[in-house]
Design a protein around this motif. Sequence first.
Motif, PDB file in Angstrom:
ATOM      1  N   MET A   1       0.821  -1.193   0.000  1.00  0.00           N
ATOM      2  CA  MET A   1       0.000   0.000   0.000  1.00  0.00           C
ATOM      3  C   MET A   1       0.865   1.256   0.000  1.00  0.00           C
ATOM      4  O   MET A   1       0.715   2.108  -0.859  1.00  0.00           O
ATOM      5  N   LEU A   2       1.788   1.379   0.947  1.00  0.00           N
ATOM      6  CA  LEU A   2       2.603   2.580   1.045  1.00  0.00           C
ATOM      7  C   LEU A   2       4.029   2.308   0.606  1.00  0.00           C
ATOM      8  O   LEU A   2       4.582   1.245   0.857  1.00  0.00           O
ATOM      9  N   ASP A   3       4.614   3.315  -0.030  1.00  0.00           N
ATOM     10  CA  ASP A   3       5.991   3.214  -0.494  1.00  0.00           C
ATOM     11  C   ASP A   3       6.861   4.075   0.407  1.00  0.00           C
ATOM     12  O   ASP A   3       6.852   5.299   0.289  1.00  0.00           O
ATOM     13  N   ILE A  17       2.228  10.361   5.289  1.00  0.00           N
ATOM     14  CA  ILE A  17       1.228  11.389   5.016  1.00  0.00           C
ATOM     15  C   ILE A  17       1.085  11.592   3.513  1.00  0.00           C
ATOM     16  O   ILE A  17      -0.026  11.581   2.976  1.00  0.00           O
ATOM     17  N   GLU A  18       2.197  11.786   2.821  1.00  0.00           N
ATOM     18  CA  GLU A  18       2.161  12.044   1.375  1.00  0.00           C
ATOM     19  C   GLU A  18       1.588  10.863   0.603  1.00  0.00           C
ATOM     20  O   GLU A  18       0.822  11.045  -0.338  1.00  0.00           O
ATOM     21  N   ASN A  19       1.962   9.645   1.005  1.00  0.00           N
ATOM     22  CA  ASN A  19       1.436   8.449   0.334  1.00  0.00           C
ATOM     23  C   ASN A  19      -0.080   8.356   0.474  1.00  0.00           C
ATOM     24  O   ASN A  19      -0.790   8.110  -0.505  1.00  0.00           O
ATOM     25  N   ILE A  20      -0.581   8.543   1.675  1.00  0.00           N
ATOM     26  CA  ILE A  20      -2.026   8.429   1.900  1.00  0.00           C
ATOM     27  C   ILE A  20      -2.766   9.575   1.220  1.00  0.00           C
ATOM     28  O   ILE A  20      -3.798   9.363   0.580  1.00  0.00           O
ATOM     29  N   LYS A  21      -2.233  10.800   1.315  1.00  0.00           N
ATOM     30  CA  LYS A  21      -2.865  11.932   0.642  1.00  0.00           C
ATOM     31  C   LYS A  21      -2.957  11.683  -0.862  1.00  0.00           C
ATOM     32  O   LYS A  21      -3.988  11.928  -1.484  1.00  0.00           O
ATOM     33  N   THR A  22      -1.886  11.173  -1.448  1.00  0.00           N
ATOM     34  CA  THR A  22      -1.863  10.899  -2.886  1.00  0.00           C
ATOM     35  C   THR A  22      -2.924   9.870  -3.249  1.00  0.00           C
ATOM     36  O   THR A  22      -3.638  10.032  -4.236  1.00  0.00           O
ATOM     37  N   GLU A  23      -3.039   8.819  -2.450  1.00  0.00           N
ATOM     38  CA  GLU A  23      -4.048   7.789  -2.729  1.00  0.00           C
ATOM     39  C   GLU A  23      -5.465   8.344  -2.611  1.00  0.00           C
ATOM     40  O   GLU A  23      -6.350   7.968  -3.373  1.00  0.00           O
ATOM     41  N   ILE A  25      -6.297  11.645  -3.034  1.00  0.00           N
ATOM     42  CA  ILE A  25      -6.473  12.621  -4.108  1.00  0.00           C
ATOM     43  C   ILE A  25      -6.663  11.933  -5.457  1.00  0.00           C
ATOM     44  O   ILE A  25      -7.480  12.353  -6.273  1.00  0.00           O
ATOM     45  N   LYS A  26      -5.939  10.851  -5.688  1.00  0.00           N
ATOM     46  CA  LYS A  26      -6.068  10.128  -6.954  1.00  0.00           C
ATOM     47  C   LYS A  26      -7.324   9.262  -7.005  1.00  0.00           C
ATOM     48  O   LYS A  26      -7.660   8.710  -8.036  1.00  0.00           O
ATOM     49  N   GLY A  27      -8.001   9.131  -5.882  1.00  0.00           N
ATOM     50  CA  GLY A  27      -9.234   8.352  -5.868  1.00  0.00           C
ATOM     51  C   GLY A  27      -9.040   6.880  -5.586  1.00  0.00           C
ATOM     52  O   GLY A  27      -9.989   6.103  -5.668  1.00  0.00           O
ATOM     53  N   VAL A  28      -7.814   6.465  -5.263  1.00  0.00           N
ATOM     54  CA  VAL A  28      -7.572   5.060  -4.911  1.00  0.00           C
ATOM     55  C   VAL A  28      -8.313   4.743  -3.615  1.00  0.00           C
ATOM     56  O   VAL A  28      -8.940   3.696  -3.484  1.00  0.00           O
ATOM     57  N   LEU A  29      -8.222   5.674  -2.664  1.00  0.00           N
ATOM     58  CA  LEU A  29      -8.987   5.563  -1.425  1.00  0.00           C
ATOM     59  C   LEU A  29     -10.191   6.485  -1.541  1.00  0.00           C
ATOM     60  O   LEU A  29     -10.046   7.670  -1.841  1.00  0.00           O
ATOM     61  N   GLN A  30     -11.374   5.939  -1.330  1.00  0.00           N
ATOM     62  CA  GLN A  30     -12.623   6.680  -1.477  1.00  0.00           C
ATOM     63  C   GLN A  30     -13.173   7.092  -0.108  1.00  0.00           C
ATOM     64  O   GLN A  30     -12.772   6.552   0.922  1.00  0.00           O
ATOM     65  N   VAL A  75     -11.337   7.540   5.454  1.00  0.00           N
ATOM     66  CA  VAL A  75     -11.096   8.615   4.499  1.00  0.00           C
ATOM     67  C   VAL A  75     -12.252   9.607   4.560  1.00  0.00           C
ATOM     68  O   VAL A  75     -13.413   9.225   4.527  1.00  0.00           O
ATOM     69  N   ASN A  76     -11.888  10.876   4.644  1.00  0.00           N
ATOM     70  CA  ASN A  76     -12.871  11.950   4.675  1.00  0.00           C
ATOM     71  C   ASN A  76     -13.278  12.310   3.248  1.00  0.00           C
ATOM     72  O   ASN A  76     -12.592  11.954   2.288  1.00  0.00           O
ATOM     73  N   GLU A  77     -14.370  13.036   3.107  1.00  0.00           N
ATOM     74  CA  GLU A  77     -14.833  13.478   1.795  1.00  0.00           C
ATOM     75  C   GLU A  77     -13.826  14.464   1.197  1.00  0.00           C
ATOM     76  O   GLU A  77     -13.355  15.366   1.885  1.00  0.00           O
ATOM     77  N   VAL A  78     -13.501  14.279  -0.086  1.00  0.00           N
ATOM     78  CA  VAL A  78     -12.566  15.174  -0.769  1.00  0.00           C
ATOM     79  C   VAL A  78     -13.318  16.432  -1.167  1.00  0.00           C
ATOM     80  O   VAL A  78     -14.343  16.367  -1.840  1.00  0.00           O
TER      81      VAL A  78
END
Length: 128
Positions: A1-3, A17-23, A25-30, A75-78
């Motif tokens: 999951m995280l790199d 933080i950056e890994n989860i935020k990216t996921e 923002i990219k919609g991988v995590l809804q 995950v909170n609403e984007v």
Amino acid sequence: MLDIDLTSRLPIYEQIIENIKTEIIKGVLQKDDRIPSVRILAQELTINPNTIQKAYRELERQGFIYSLPGKGSFVNEVKGQMNQERVAILKEEIVERVEELVFLEVPVSEIKTLLKGHSEEEKDEGCC
């Protein structure tokens, strides 16, 4: 999951933080997806649980996740700033794809036609 790069100058909690935020923002995590518990993620990454907890607290402070006591973190609403970040990432991805097409010697006129044709289809469907 995280790199996570243990040799990076960026602290591990910031990488998380950056890994989860990216996921997110990219919609991988809804919205309302559960993220791994502190204990499980610490075991998977073999790092101190306090590091994970620090990252999760910061993500919650920034509005990317929320916690429910006894249930976990979700995950909170984007919205707002997160939407702007997502748009920036998507634009960056488009630029990368266009650069790849140019590298593959696809004529620029064909790329323009492709992009213009797609935007025309959106207008025909009443989108924009």
